[in-house]
Scaffold this active site. Structure first.
Site, PDB file in Angstrom:
ATOM      1  N   LYS A 174      41.967  82.591  48.269  1.00 27.37           N
ATOM      2  CA  LYS A 174      43.092  83.258  47.620  1.00 27.37           C
ATOM      3  C   LYS A 174      43.050  84.772  47.829  1.00 27.37           C
ATOM      4  O   LYS A 174      44.091  85.424  47.990  1.00 27.37           O
ATOM      5  CB  LYS A 174      43.113  82.916  46.126  1.00 27.37           C
ATOM      6  CG  LYS A 174      43.561  81.486  45.833  1.00 27.37           C
ATOM      7  CD  LYS A 174      44.998  81.260  46.294  1.00 27.37           C
ATOM      8  CE  LYS A 174      45.512  79.878  45.977  1.00 27.37           C
ATOM      9  NZ  LYS A 174      46.914  79.685  46.397  1.00 27.37           N
TER      10      LYS A 174
ATOM     11  N   HIS B 143      42.315  71.052  35.584  1.00 20.62           N
ATOM     12  CA  HIS B 143      41.959  72.250  34.832  1.00 20.62           C
ATOM     13  C   HIS B 143      41.843  71.897  33.354  1.00 20.62           C
ATOM     14  O   HIS B 143      42.184  70.787  32.930  1.00 20.62           O
ATOM     15  CB  HIS B 143      43.019  73.336  35.050  1.00 20.62           C
ATOM     16  CG  HIS B 143      42.976  73.932  36.418  1.00 20.62           C
ATOM     17  ND1 HIS B 143      43.923  73.666  37.377  1.00 20.62           N
ATOM     18  CD2 HIS B 143      42.091  74.776  36.999  1.00 20.62           C
ATOM     19  CE1 HIS B 143      43.630  74.314  38.495  1.00 20.62           C
ATOM     20  NE2 HIS B 143      42.528  74.994  38.292  1.00 20.62           N
TER      21      HIS B 143
ATOM     22  N   TYR C  79      37.366  78.671  46.519  1.00 19.92           N
ATOM     23  CA  TYR C  79      38.801  78.765  46.257  1.00 19.92           C
ATOM     24  C   TYR C  79      39.236  80.221  46.126  1.00 19.92           C
ATOM     25  O   TYR C  79      40.236  80.644  46.725  1.00 19.92           O
ATOM     26  CB  TYR C  79      39.129  77.999  44.975  1.00 19.92           C
ATOM     27  CG  TYR C  79      40.564  78.073  44.537  1.00 19.92           C
ATOM     28  CD1 TYR C  79      41.543  77.328  45.187  1.00 19.92           C
ATOM     29  CD2 TYR C  79      40.953  78.870  43.464  1.00 19.92           C
ATOM     30  CE1 TYR C  79      42.874  77.388  44.785  1.00 19.92           C
ATOM     31  CE2 TYR C  79      42.272  78.940  43.050  1.00 19.92           C
ATOM     32  CZ  TYR C  79      43.231  78.197  43.716  1.00 19.92           C
ATOM     33  OH  TYR C  79      44.537  78.260  43.310  1.00 19.92           O
TER      34      TYR C  79
ATOM     35  N   SER D 281      45.513  83.876  42.515  1.00 15.51           N
ATOM     36  CA  SER D 281      44.890  83.266  41.341  1.00 15.51           C
ATOM     37  C   SER D 281      44.141  84.328  40.553  1.00 15.51           C
ATOM     38  O   SER D 281      43.551  85.251  41.130  1.00 15.51           O
ATOM     39  CB  SER D 281      43.919  82.167  41.768  1.00 15.51           C
ATOM     40  OG  SER D 281      43.128  81.733  40.681  1.00 15.51           O
ATOM     41  N   SER D 282      44.143  84.174  39.233  1.00 21.83           N
ATOM     42  CA  SER D 282      43.410  85.125  38.388  1.00 21.83           C
ATOM     43  C   SER D 282      41.906  85.030  38.595  1.00 21.83           C
ATOM     44  O   SER D 282      41.176  85.940  38.207  1.00 21.83           O
ATOM     45  CB  SER D 282      43.756  84.905  36.911  1.00 21.83           C
ATOM     46  OG  SER D 282      43.418  83.591  36.507  1.00 21.83           O
ATOM     47  N   CYS D 283      41.430  83.936  39.225  1.00 28.37           N
ATOM     48  CA  CYS D 283      39.989  83.826  39.481  1.00 28.37           C
ATOM     49  C   CYS D 283      39.537  84.774  40.586  1.00 28.37           C
ATOM     50  O   CYS D 283      38.337  84.902  40.847  1.00 28.37           O
ATOM     51  CB  CYS D 283      39.602  82.384  39.817  1.00 28.37           C
ATOM     52  SG  CYS D 283      40.140  81.809  41.442  1.00 28.37           S
TER      53      CYS D 283
END
Length: 314
Positions: free
Chosen positions: A142, A182, A138, A109-111
């Site tokens: 990831k 989202h 989260y 994930s880009s987070c």
């Protein structure tokens, strides 16, 4: 070799990405597609997963199953997001080694990139700063999965674990629950309901200024299948996947309102959190492998909204 008669397990086949992968594989003529609903198989329980692996001939895995949600869900249940995702990843990774799975794609994930990060975000910037706290549980899970993909390949001298970091995904079969969705799907639902109710205005969270890069789920599915066919081109690392263009949340809201045909006013509640200000990926390394996205944002919004309307009417 990834062939039309290969035995392929799509974990999370009813979700945003898994459903798109399943649909494309069917359209391309793949015949041995394996799926299980959550009621049929709880991926957080290792004994259930091992029984499934023992009884099922699996060669390839698209690991799309995950506990996901928006800002509210991540802030409220960070331990649940951490625990469930770690459990799913650990079970699938360990059993992929034990049962000699040929290849598995894990989705990061880009987070997982730093909250304050140079833009666009290159893979080399990863883990160079603190992550956004609202997605801490989260993102931590990831991060573990991204690192696991690399270290499993190292320890077992294999290239079976593939890691892809797509940016903010949207499309058919997204989650439109306002508490867990989202921003993209939440905006579609908010504007649709406002139009249906003849509301004169809509108030949205935050300032509308943060920028996000959105990629259509069918494009991510296409990229994933491309990867399975081109494993020989890959290094033992993760690859960013995006379209190279970002939009402010305000711009996205305008596009969605136009396609939904909501003509009222939009107000912004700046007392609510914005999250990370900008998340644009540098996907040049992945694109250099010979793949490119096919769906621009407006076309993707229309496809998604048409699907949502059809679903609401059933």
């Amino acid at each position: 070799m990834f062939k039309k008669d290969s035995f392929i397990y799509i974990a999370g086949h009813t979700g945003l990405l898994g459903s798109a992968i399943l649909s494309q594989l069917r359209n391309e003529g793949y015949i041995n597609l394996i799926t299980k609903t959550h009621d049929e198989l709880d991926l957080t329980k290792k004994d259930e997963v091992e029984t499934f692996f023992m009884e099922t001939k699996i060669e390839y895995i698209f690991l799309c199953a995950a506990k996901v949600g928006g800002i509210l869900g991540n802030k409220t249940y960070p331990a649940s997001y951490l625990h469930e995702n770690l459990a799913i990843q650990d079970n699938i990774f360990e059993l992929s080694i034990k049962y000699n799975i040929k290849n598995i794609i894990f989705y990061g994930s880009s987070c997982t990139y730093p909250k304050v990060c140079p833009q666009p975000m290159k893979e080399e910037y990863w883990m160079s700063g603190k992550i956004e706290e609202t997605s801490m549980g989260y993102a931590t899970a990831k991060i573990a999965g991204i690192l696991a993909s690399k270290v499993y390949n190292i320890q077992y001298n294999t290239n079976k674990f593939i890691c892809l970091i797509p940016n903010s995904m949207y499309g058919k079969n997204d989650n439109f629950d306002l508490e867990n969705s989202h921003v993209f799907s939440a905006l579609i639902r908010r504007f649709h309901e406002a139009k249906e109710n003849s509301d004169k205005d809509v108030t949205l969270w935050g300032s509308g200024k943060p920028r996000r890069e959105f990629i259509f789920n069918e494009d991510v599915a296409d990229a994933s299948i491309f990867l399975m066919k081109n494993v020989h081109k890959l290094e033992n690392r993760f690859y960013n996947l995006g379209v190279g263009i970002d939009y402010s949340i305000e711009e996205l809201a305008q596009i969605i309102a136009e396609i939904v045909d909501f003509k009222g006013k939009v107000y912004w509640d700046t007392s609510k959190p914005d999250g990370v200000f900008r998340k644009l990926l540098d996907s040049s390394d992945f694109l250099s492998l010979g793949w490119e996205p096919k769906t621009d944002l407006k076309r993707g919004v229309k496809i998604t909204y048409d699907w949502y309307k059809d679903k609401k009417c059933k």
